[in-house]
Design a protein around this motif. Structure first.
Motif, PDB file in Angstrom:
ATOM      1  N   LEU A  65      -1.428 -10.249  18.560  1.00  0.00           N
ATOM      2  CA  LEU A  65      -1.526 -10.818  18.281  1.00  0.00           C
ATOM      3  C   LEU A  65      -2.047 -11.904  16.841  1.00  0.00           C
ATOM      4  N   SER A  66      -2.460 -12.595  15.881  1.00  0.00           N
ATOM      5  CA  SER A  66      -2.681 -12.936  14.971  1.00  0.00           C
ATOM      6  C   SER A  66      -3.997 -12.144  14.302  1.00  0.00           C
ATOM      7  N   SER A  67      -4.281 -11.745  14.620  1.00  0.00           N
ATOM      8  CA  SER A  67      -6.053 -11.114  14.709  1.00  0.00           C
ATOM      9  C   SER A  67      -5.619  -9.851  14.525  1.00  0.00           C
ATOM     10  N   GLY A  68      -4.015  -8.942  15.168  1.00  0.00           N
ATOM     11  CA  GLY A  68      -3.492  -8.405  14.997  1.00  0.00           C
ATOM     12  C   GLY A  68      -3.732  -6.898  15.973  1.00  0.00           C
ATOM     13  N   ARG A  69      -4.753  -7.650  16.811  1.00  0.00           N
ATOM     14  CA  ARG A  69      -4.699  -6.826  18.074  1.00  0.00           C
ATOM     15  C   ARG A  69      -3.516  -6.686  19.719  1.00  0.00           C
ATOM     16  N   ASP A  70      -3.024  -6.390  20.134  1.00  0.00           N
ATOM     17  CA  ASP A  70      -2.361  -6.200  21.430  1.00  0.00           C
ATOM     18  C   ASP A  70      -2.460  -7.048  22.015  1.00  0.00           C
ATOM     19  N   LEU A  71      -1.910  -7.475  22.603  1.00  0.00           N
ATOM     20  CA  LEU A  71      -1.788  -8.106  24.343  1.00  0.00           C
ATOM     21  C   LEU A  71      -1.164  -7.605  25.210  1.00  0.00           C
ATOM     22  N   GLY A  72      -1.246  -7.378  26.354  1.00  0.00           N
ATOM     23  CA  GLY A  72      -0.314  -7.006  27.452  1.00  0.00           C
ATOM     24  C   GLY A  72      -0.078  -7.860  28.476  1.00  0.00           C
ATOM     25  N   TYR A  73       0.875  -8.171  29.141  1.00  0.00           N
ATOM     26  CA  TYR A  73       1.054  -8.977  30.016  1.00  0.00           C
ATOM     27  C   TYR A  73       1.744  -8.046  30.832  1.00  0.00           C
ATOM     28  N   ILE A  74       1.731  -8.305  32.518  1.00  0.00           N
ATOM     29  CA  ILE A  74       2.940  -8.545  33.340  1.00  0.00           C
ATOM     30  C   ILE A  74       3.859  -9.370  33.382  1.00  0.00           C
ATOM     31  N   VAL A  75       4.576  -9.364  33.290  1.00  0.00           N
ATOM     32  CA  VAL A  75       6.376 -10.250  33.787  1.00  0.00           C
ATOM     33  C   VAL A  75       7.092 -10.206  34.979  1.00  0.00           C
ATOM     34  N   PRO A  76       6.259 -11.959  35.659  1.00  0.00           N
ATOM     35  CA  PRO A  76       6.183 -12.394  37.308  1.00  0.00           C
ATOM     36  C   PRO A  76       8.172 -12.303  36.429  1.00  0.00           C
ATOM     37  N   PHE A  77       8.842 -12.879  38.134  1.00  0.00           N
ATOM     38  CA  PHE A  77       9.954 -13.067  38.349  1.00  0.00           C
ATOM     39  C   PHE A  77      10.673 -13.900  37.460  1.00  0.00           C
TER      40      PHE A  77
END
Length: 905
Positions: free
Chosen positions: A575-587
């Protein structure tokens, strides 16, 4: 149907404990034992004698059924009865129950005498009794439950006879017990309109509803008539009388008030005393003590004198084997007390008989425990002035109760627990009455104690002179799934291989399917509550709908648990703040539109917090960062409060930029394979039969790190109150045979590497969190368990080791199981098969012989025995063993094999 009816649907007047197993089809009728031809006169005499024996026993069986039905009528809808009528109905119901216990004892004695008589017609006589139980005219399904305890005793008695006729009869009784267990389950689940379809069996289910059964019984009996038969006529309701004035200071205490007798109403608020009547019981008393120890809960066990032994002509105590159970209870710190000699209604006794009921038991108790307590409990709570005076002369004190579990009548553990907890809430304090002669009490007790401990109740004890509340905090019991109050278990499982816009995966779908099988087949998750999304089903909308719609519409409740498993791609966005954001990836996610198409972990966190379930565990077989997990740790405080604390936990396969290792055995990723091994039993780090999420992470994370480049992470999601998700390992029942599947060589090789790392996990384990830090995990102290449970756990470990071809270690575990429980047929067979697998055929045959001595109707053991005899060059014995197998299982899976072996012999 009203809930109170369901609570009391299957009364255990003669049914102590539930059988288990599956239906067996096309039973071979039990034949007479092989005997030489007898003269006609001798045959006629034997026939007449056996007929008379069967007739006398059948009369007792009909009387047992009559009492069973009357108890149902007495206690049906007991919660709706006026207090006076309910008290009388319960008192007479208990009297009927104990009269039936004596009747059951007479039947067991008569059956034992008949079996030992060597009367050539004895098995025909027993078969006629089974015919009545299985298909007697006018018997409802529910009626047959009255005979379960008798059938269990008969099964044990028949086991001592090794003739083929006796073995067949043993098998027939086993089938009948299975049928009774099925009947009980059907009534317990009566909300279903139609019973399932079953093959034809000895006891053919009539599919009648409980309400129909109650309506039928009410045509035969009325509550008023039953009470009248036992000398009770209820008066018309009178106007309520004013509360009596408090006694003047120094005035003598009145009977029925705290002082002359102890009811527990003087205990501090939120304080209870646990008491158990009618023991000692050779099995259940010790199991109850093991449960009590988990919660540091004192208790008083009121012993019936005749269960301890008898007095000889000189008045000296001659103790029976059961007295050793009471000695163990005393040594463990529990209080022993007097519950009369024969459990007679002492309010109707006078003189020498009344004195004997009280003082003879006191003599027996002193022989067990010279410092026996001064407490006495009148059976049924029925006492008279003379009895109270005798207690005073003997320096004994009457202890009553104000909270009745009704476990003598209610066979449903959850309803016993519900009744007790509602009563405790209403009373606020007091003495709870249980009985340590029922399996259902063993099952209900953890649910009750867990809830009471979580709600801040104290457990009082007896210090020799008075009741004393224990203000010390209870130790931290590792919670059992049942004890933590899980009502239902839910799962959402996602596996995606065929991504249209992301690299294809090979093992994700198989991972989800493997976890699904494990949850349903091993841990009993109901299939209708397991939501599995694969490939194109696992779109963003489909995954979110599973949480927001299907769980909500399915009726997710506050006492449920939810297990979530995702196998697929994970991604991390800075993110722009420098923090990482995790995602799970749907089909259906597009890599170029990650923010809109994927599901961010912040949304998973929101979902986790919004779920009404008690505990939720998210397991992610994907690698990413940015969850912001809170630190998780296993400590005594949260384990004790696990029943009331919400738990929201997550275990992931690895961190950002790490690739999931897909090279595990049987088409699984390394992470999921390790997870499944952990849930298979390896994650039980303290050996108590329970796997908490913390233990699972402590096994999985370092093990995966040791064999791959992944560093799994674990922690509690924001909003968690410290609760820990719990799996309770089921008892394994597999008899080892040549058909038992063992692991492949690559699976065994990987497990060896995993176990090398897991052996270090018995202490504190350092695991990564997803912020890059570290968290320390430690398995809780093992829960005290009974010797029977220890034996089962040893057998289960042996089975696991056998499948990994670790024969020496498996042999040691099966041996340990038999040391703890010498009559454990399953462990005896499995030990024999470990010897067989190592070509030690003589030793194997000996243990298979032991197995059929313990359980002569276990067909598979005869097949194993035949194989061992063949390999040890004993063809005649092998022929006999295979022949017996075919007699017991003519259409079994090994029938063709047994016939082939007989042709070779």
């Amino acid at each position: 149907m009203k809930r109170t009816s369901l609570y009391l649907i299957i009364f255990a007047v003669a049914a102590a404990g539930a059988g288990a197993g599956s239906w067996l089809v096309n039973r071979t009728p039990t034949g007479a034992p092989e005997t030489k031809p007898a003269p006609a006169t001798a045959t006629a005499t034997a026939t007449a004698t056996s007929t008379q024996d069967a007739s006398a026993i059948a009369t007792e069986l009909r009387a047992m059924l009559d009492a069973y039905r009357k108890i149902i009528v007495l206690t049906h809808d007991e919660a709706t009865l006026p207090a006076a009528e309910r008290a009388q109905a319960n008192r007479i119901g208990q009297q009927l129950f104990h009269e039936n216990q004596e009747r059951i004892g007479r039947v067991e004695t008569a059956l034992a005498t008949l079996i030992a008589s060597n009367n050539p017609r004895r098995f025909d006589a027993i078969s006629s009794l089974l015919d009545y139980i299985e298909s007697g005219d006018g018997l409802y399904d529910a009626d047959r439950l009255a005979f379960r305890e008798t059938l269990r005793s008969l099964q044990a008695q028949i086991a001592s006879d090794s003739s083929l006729a006796a073995i067949k009869l043993h098998k027939r009784i086993s089938e009948d017990l299975d049928a009774l267990a099925e009947i009980e389950r059907n009534y317990e689940k009566e909300i279903r309109a139609i019973f399932g379809r079953y093959d034809t069996r000895a006891i053919e289910l009539k599919r009648e509803k409980w309400d129909s059964y109650i309506a039928y019984l009410k045509k035969l009996y009325t509550r008023e008539r039953i009470l009248k038969e036992y000398g009770v006529v209820l008066p018309y309701p009178a106007a309520p009388e004013p509360e009596p004035a408090a006694p003047e200071p120094g005035a003598p205490a009145q009977a029925g008030r705290e002082g002359a007798e102890i009811f527990g109403k003087s205990l501090p608020k939120k304080t209870v005393l646990l008491t158990f009547d009618d023991g000692p019981h050779r099995r259940y008393s010790e199991e109850i003590a093991a449960i009590l120890k988990q919660y540091n809960a004192p208790a008083i066990f009121f012993n019936v004198g005749r269960n301890l032994g008898a007095l000889d002509a000189q008045g000296a105590a001659k103790l029976s084997a059961n007295a050793q159970v009471s000695r163990k209870l005393k040594d463990a710190g529990y209080v022993l007390a007097n519950h009369s000699l024969t459990h007679a209604q002492l309010s109707k006794q006078t003189g020498a008989k009344l004195k004997s009921e009280i003082l003879d038991t006191d003599t027996l108790l002193k022989a067990v425990d010279p410092q026996r307590s001064s407490l006495f409990r009148f059976p049924y709570g029925a006492r008279n002035r003379e009895g109270m005076q005798l207690l005073a002369d003997a320096q004994l004190t009457s202890m009553m109760w104000n909270i009745d579990s009704l476990d003598w009548a209610d066979p449903v553990p959850s309803s016993i627990a519900d009744r007790v907890l509602r009563s405790v809430e209403k009373e606020g304090r007091g003495i709870i009455l249980f009985h340590d002669i029922h399996e259902r009490t063993v099952k209900a007790l953890p649910m009750i104690l867990e809830r009471l401990a979580a709600e801040g109740y104290q457990f009082a004890g007896w210090d020799g002179a008075t009741l004393k509340a224990d203000n010390k905090a209870a130790p931290a019991p590792a919670p059992r799934a049942a004890a933590t109050g899980y009502a239902n278990s839910w799962a959402i499982l996602v596996g995606i291989d065929n991504y249209p816009k992301w690299p294809r995966l090979e093992y994700a779908v198989r991972d989800a399917e493997g976890v699904e099988r494990l949850l349903v087949q091993k841990f009993g998750f109901a299939q209708e509550r397991v939501i599995t999304l694969k490939n194109e089903q696992a779109t963003r909308q489909g995954i979110l709908a599973a949480f927001h719609d299907r769980l909500a519409h399915g009726g997710l409740q506050p006492n449920d648990r939810v297990f979530v498993f995702f196998a697929g791609h994970g991604a991390t966005r800075k993110l722009s703040s420098g923090r990482d954001l995790g995602y799970i990836v749907p089909f259906d996610a597009d890599p170029n539109n990650l923010a809109t198409d994927a599901i961010p972990m912040t949304e998973i966190q929101n979902i986790a917090e919004s779920l009404p379930a008690k505990h939720a565990l998210f397991v992610m077989d994907a690698c990413y960062s940015g969850l912001g997990l809170t630190r998780g740790a296993a400590n005594a405080s949260f384990l004790r409060d696990n029943a009331r604390r919400m738990g929201r936990q997550m275990l992931t396969a690895g961190g950002t930029d790490q690739l999931v290792a897909d090279g595990g055995p049987n088409g699984h990723s390394v992470f999921t394979w390790t997870l499944m091994q952990g849930l298979g039993g390896k994650g039980d780090l303290n050996g108590d039969g329970l796997i908490t999420a913390t233990e699972l992470a402590a096994y999985v994370a370092p093990a995966v790190s040791s064999v791959s480049q992944q560093t799994p992470a674990f922690g509690s999601l924001p909003g968690s109150e410290g609760g820990d998700f719990v799996f309770e390992l089921p008892e394994e029942t597999e008899f080892l045979t040549a058909g038992t599947v063992q692991l492949s060589n690559d699976a065994i090789a990987l497990n060896t590497r995993l176990d090398a790392q897991a052996s270090k996990a018995t202490g504190t384990v350092v695991v990564k969190d997803l912020q890059g830090g570290e968290t320390r995990l430690k398995a809780p102290a093992a829960v005290p368990v009974s010797s029977r449970q220890q034996a089962q756990r040893a057998n289960d470990l042996g089975l696991q080791l056998y499948k990994e071809k670790q024969y020496a270690q498996a042999e040691a575990q099966f041996t340990e199981a038999l040391k703890l429980r010498p009559d454990f047929a399953l462990a005896a067979n499995n030990l024999g098969f470990v010897f067989y697998k190592q070509d030690r055929f003589v030793e194997a045959a000996r243990w298979f012989e032991n197995t059929v001595k313990i359980d002569p109707s276990r067909a598979i053991a005869y097949r194993n025995l035949g194989d061992a005899y063949v390999r040890s060059k004993q063809p005649q014995k092998a022929r006999a063993a295979f022949t017996t197998y075919l007699e017991l299982a003519p259409t079994g899976a090994g029938a063709a094999y047994a016939k082939e072996q007989l042709q070779k012999l």
